[in-house]
Design a protein around this motif. Structure first.
Motif, PDB file in Angstrom:
ATOM      1  N   GLY A   3       0.815  -1.202   0.000  1.00 48.96           N
ATOM      2  CA  GLY A   3       0.000   0.000   0.000  1.00 48.96           C
ATOM      3  C   GLY A   3       0.856   1.262   0.000  1.00 48.96           C
ATOM      4  N   PRO A   4       0.248   2.396   0.313  1.00 52.96           N
ATOM      5  CA  PRO A   4       0.972   3.675   0.331  1.00 52.96           C
ATOM      6  C   PRO A   4       2.184   3.710   1.275  1.00 52.96           C
ATOM      7  CG  PRO A   4      -1.384   4.049   0.413  1.00 52.96           C
ATOM      8  CD  PRO A   4      -1.176   2.573   0.531  1.00 52.96           C
ATOM      9  N   PRO A   5       2.174   3.028   2.429  1.00 55.47           N
ATOM     10  CA  PRO A   5       3.382   3.073   3.276  1.00 55.47           C
ATOM     11  C   PRO A   5       4.600   2.404   2.646  1.00 55.47           C
ATOM     12  CG  PRO A   5       1.496   2.382   4.573  1.00 55.47           C
ATOM     13  CD  PRO A   5       1.069   2.388   3.143  1.00 55.47           C
ATOM     14  N   SER A   6       4.425   1.629   1.565  1.00 53.57           N
ATOM     15  CA  SER A   6       5.553   0.936   0.953  1.00 53.57           C
ATOM     16  C   SER A   6       6.510   1.891   0.259  1.00 53.57           C
ATOM     17  CB  SER A   6       5.064  -0.115  -0.036  1.00 53.57           C
ATOM     18  OG  SER A   6       4.441   0.497  -1.154  1.00 53.57           O
ATOM     19  N   VAL A   7       6.123   3.149   0.072  1.00 57.73           N
ATOM     20  CA  VAL A   7       7.012   4.133  -0.550  1.00 57.73           C
ATOM     21  C   VAL A   7       8.233   4.365   0.341  1.00 57.73           C
ATOM     22  CG1 VAL A   7       7.164   6.518  -1.327  1.00 57.73           C
ATOM     23  CG2 VAL A   7       5.092   5.204  -1.751  1.00 57.73           C
ATOM     24  N   ASP A   8       8.076   4.282   1.648  1.00 55.28           N
ATOM     25  CA  ASP A   8       9.168   4.534   2.574  1.00 55.28           C
ATOM     26  C   ASP A   8      10.080   3.331   2.780  1.00 55.28           C
ATOM     27  OD1 ASP A   8       8.160   7.082   2.953  1.00 55.28           O
ATOM     28  OD2 ASP A   8       6.909   6.464   4.655  1.00 55.28           O
ATOM     29  N   LEU A   9       9.721   2.164   2.241  1.00 59.92           N
ATOM     30  CA  LEU A   9      10.539   0.974   2.410  1.00 59.92           C
ATOM     31  C   LEU A   9      11.732   1.005   1.454  1.00 59.92           C
ATOM     32  CD1 LEU A   9       7.797  -1.795   2.646  1.00 59.92           C
ATOM     33  CD2 LEU A   9       9.058  -0.740   4.524  1.00 59.92           C
ATOM     34  N   ASP A  10      12.872   0.526   1.923  1.00 60.29           N
ATOM     35  CA  ASP A  10      14.078   0.464   1.096  1.00 60.29           C
ATOM     36  C   ASP A  10      14.405  -0.980   0.769  1.00 60.29           C
ATOM     37  OD1 ASP A  10      14.514   3.196   1.112  1.00 60.29           O
ATOM     38  OD2 ASP A  10      15.650   3.110   2.989  1.00 60.29           O
ATOM     39  N   ASP A  11      14.943  -1.190  -0.429  1.00 60.57           N
ATOM     40  CA  ASP A  11      15.394  -2.510  -0.839  1.00 60.57           C
ATOM     41  C   ASP A  11      16.912  -2.552  -0.706  1.00 60.57           C
ATOM     42  OD1 ASP A  11      15.720  -5.005  -1.873  1.00 60.57           O
ATOM     43  OD2 ASP A  11      15.062  -4.517  -3.901  1.00 60.57           O
ATOM     44  N   PRO A  12      17.444  -3.343   0.218  1.00 58.05           N
ATOM     45  CA  PRO A  12      18.895  -3.337   0.418  1.00 58.05           C
ATOM     46  C   PRO A  12      19.673  -3.855  -0.794  1.00 58.05           C
ATOM     47  CG  PRO A  12      17.870  -5.065   1.726  1.00 58.05           C
ATOM     48  CD  PRO A  12      16.759  -4.247   1.120  1.00 58.05           C
ATOM     49  N   GLU A  39      18.994  -3.089  -3.926  1.00 60.37           N
ATOM     50  CA  GLU A  39      19.129  -1.990  -4.875  1.00 60.37           C
ATOM     51  C   GLU A  39      20.152  -0.966  -4.400  1.00 60.37           C
ATOM     52  OE1 GLU A  39      15.343  -0.288  -5.718  1.00 60.37           O
ATOM     53  OE2 GLU A  39      14.597  -2.078  -6.726  1.00 60.37           O
ATOM     54  N   ASP A  40      20.429  -0.940  -3.096  1.00 56.05           N
ATOM     55  CA  ASP A  40      21.426   0.004  -2.570  1.00 56.05           C
ATOM     56  C   ASP A  40      22.833  -0.390  -2.949  1.00 56.05           C
ATOM     57  OD1 ASP A  40      19.369   1.415  -1.413  1.00 56.05           O
ATOM     58  OD2 ASP A  40      19.610   0.497   0.577  1.00 56.05           O
ATOM     59  N   HIS A  41      23.087  -1.693  -3.146  1.00 54.34           N
ATOM     60  CA  HIS A  41      24.440  -2.180  -3.457  1.00 54.34           C
ATOM     61  C   HIS A  41      24.422  -2.810  -4.838  1.00 54.34           C
ATOM     62  CE1 HIS A  41      25.555  -1.465   0.682  1.00 54.34           C
ATOM     63  NE2 HIS A  41      24.469  -2.116   1.075  1.00 54.34           N
ATOM     64  N   GLU A  42      24.462  -1.959  -5.860  1.00 55.39           N
ATOM     65  CA  GLU A  42      24.482  -2.485  -7.224  1.00 55.39           C
ATOM     66  C   GLU A  42      25.893  -2.927  -7.580  1.00 55.39           C
ATOM     67  OE1 GLU A  42      22.708   0.131 -10.034  1.00 55.39           O
ATOM     68  OE2 GLU A  42      20.966   0.491  -8.795  1.00 55.39           O
TER      69      GLU A  42
END
Length: 43
Positions: free
Chosen positions: A28-37, A39-42
């Protein structure tokens, strides 16, 4: 209504509620604040 039956219904309602909240948080809308670890370390 027997106490065991009322306890079973309340446990089922709690499980369904927590599952619904988890799905809402994940997609839902709160998923915008979630980070994918990942994607941070390409590479």
């Amino acid at each position: 209504m027997e106490p065991a039956f009322a306890l079973n219904i309340s446990l089922c309602v709690a499980i369904v509620g927590l599952t619904g909240y988890a799905i809402y948080t994940a997609f839902g809308p709160p998923s915008v604040d979630l980070d994918d670890p990942f994607e941070d370390h390409e590479d």
